[in-house]
Scaffold this active site. Structure first.
Site, PDB file in Angstrom:
ATOM      1  CG  ASN A 178      27.037  11.875   4.888  1.00 12.52           C
ATOM      2  OD1 ASN A 178      27.050  11.690   6.096  1.00 12.52           O
ATOM      3  ND2 ASN A 178      26.384  11.078   4.056  1.00 12.52           N
ATOM      4  CB  CYS A 187      23.653   7.666   7.791  1.00 10.78           C
ATOM      5  SG  CYS A 187      24.997   7.722   6.591  1.00 10.78           S
ATOM      6  CG  HIS A 232      22.109  11.508   7.636  1.00 17.10           C
ATOM      7  ND1 HIS A 232      23.346  11.842   8.145  1.00 17.10           N
ATOM      8  CD2 HIS A 232      22.344  10.766   6.519  1.00 17.10           C
ATOM      9  CE1 HIS A 232      24.285  11.323   7.387  1.00 17.10           C
ATOM     10  NE2 HIS A 232      23.715  10.665   6.393  1.00 17.10           N
TER      11      HIS A 232
END
EC number: 2.3.1.180
Length: 339
Positions: free
Chosen positions: A296, A119, A266
């Site tokens: 995500n 991530c 993020h």
């Protein structure tokens, strides 16, 4: 003494598959519903590639990169180096950087670096590109984040805590040397904490347990090939590390939270973003989220969000932009940019 240059982003691009998967479409597959997913994650839908179709990690990266190249007003062969961030490469090896180099049609044999910071991957990649440009090694660098999660998720009630969250997509940035003082990337900040590596991980198959062992065991209950996430543990660490790394960037450059024009976190979980926003006392207009549409997308999430924010006119010349990420590793990172 090295004449340190400055790096600025001159073009952004993004790409997502056409296939939209809504929360309602997941309901027949597992014990879940739209309200449950939205309450815990903020996600309404995500994009998944079509198995056997043209979309892969590298082809999505290529499409995002082509958009970034066009926005930057440059040609492919103006690029000196590629940095590719992903946890879901097309193959175990080679990495997707060389595939992107081939698909973009380079005439020159530039280097392609693959990085694995999940991530935080795009911000790590941005930092690598920034250092190359500052030292004068390269003038123009392509940084990409691209992910295909959908083929490796457990779409049963057992895996719903992970499978409802993740989506597929890609984002890309063109960085170039600039002579403008006080513009571009002001600083980047990278951290890790390996003691929690297995709290968010995909354990196998791996070099510690090769595929033939899985075949030999033929154990239907062995689910290590699906991603595992200790959700509450990750959430608690994320909200702390996000704030720390954002504050680190602000303090190094003599700014405060009030000075941020746009925070692009993020896109891990809308509730994490909202918590950080509240703690930093930022208005809705100064935080950009698109997890509601895409879920995500790991290394792709920040460049995808930044590209969309630019398209929507929410990031303008002179704005102070902060990028921040937290994820598997644990790794976390930030970048402060004067647009």
């Amino acid at each position: 003494m090295i004449d340190m240059k400055s790096a600025k982003i001159i073009g952004m691009g993004h790409y997502v598959p056409d296939n939209v998967v809504t929360n309602q479409q997941l309901e027949p597959l597992m014990d879940t519903n739209d309200a449950w997913i939205q309450e815990r994650t903020g996600i309404k839908e995500r994009r998944h590639i079509v198995p056997g179709g043209e979309d892969t990690t590298s082809t999505m990266a290529t499409k995002a990169s082509q958009m970034a190249i066009e926005k930057a007003g440059i040609q492919v062969d103006d690029i000196d180096f590629i940095v590719f961030a992903t946890l879901s490469p097309d193959y175990y090896f080679p990495g997707p950087g060389v595939m992107l180099q081939q698909q973009l049609g380079f005439k020159k044999e530039i280097g392609a670096l693959d990085i694995r910071n999940q991530c935080s991957g795009f911000v790590y990649g941005l930092s690598v590109a920034d250092q190359f440009i500052k030292t004068g090694m390269y003038k123009t660098v392509l940084v990409v984040g691209s992910e295909v999660h959908s083929g490796g998720l457990d779409f049963t009630t057992r895996g719903r805590g992970v499978s409802v969250i993740f989506g597929d997509g890609a984002g890309a940035a063109i960085l170039q040397v600039t002579e403008e003082k006080g513009k571009g990337i002001l600083s980047t900040h990278l951290h890790s904490e390996g003691q929690h590596a297995e709290e968010l991980a995909l354990i196998g198959p791996a070099t510690t347990d090769w595929v033939p062992n899985y075949i030999e065991r033929n154990d239907a209950e062995d689910i290590r090939y699906y991603p595992y996430m200790n959700g509450n543990f990750v959430f608690k660490h994320a909200v702390v590390r996000f704030q720390q790394v954002i504050q680190e960037a602000l303090e190094q450059n003599g700014y405060q939270a009030d000075d941020i024009d746009m925070l692009i976190p993020h896109q891990a979980n809308l509730r994490i973003s909202q918590f950080i926003q509240k703690q930093m006392n930022l208005t809705d207009e100064r935080v950009f989220n698109n997890i509601q549409k895409y879920g995500n997308t790991t290394a792709a999430s920040i460049p995808l969000a930044l590209s969309e924010a630019l398209e929507e006119g929410k990031v303008k010349a002179g704005d102070l932009v902060c990028l921040a990420a937290f994820g598997s590793g644990f790794t976390w990172a930030s970048a402060l940019i004067r647009w």
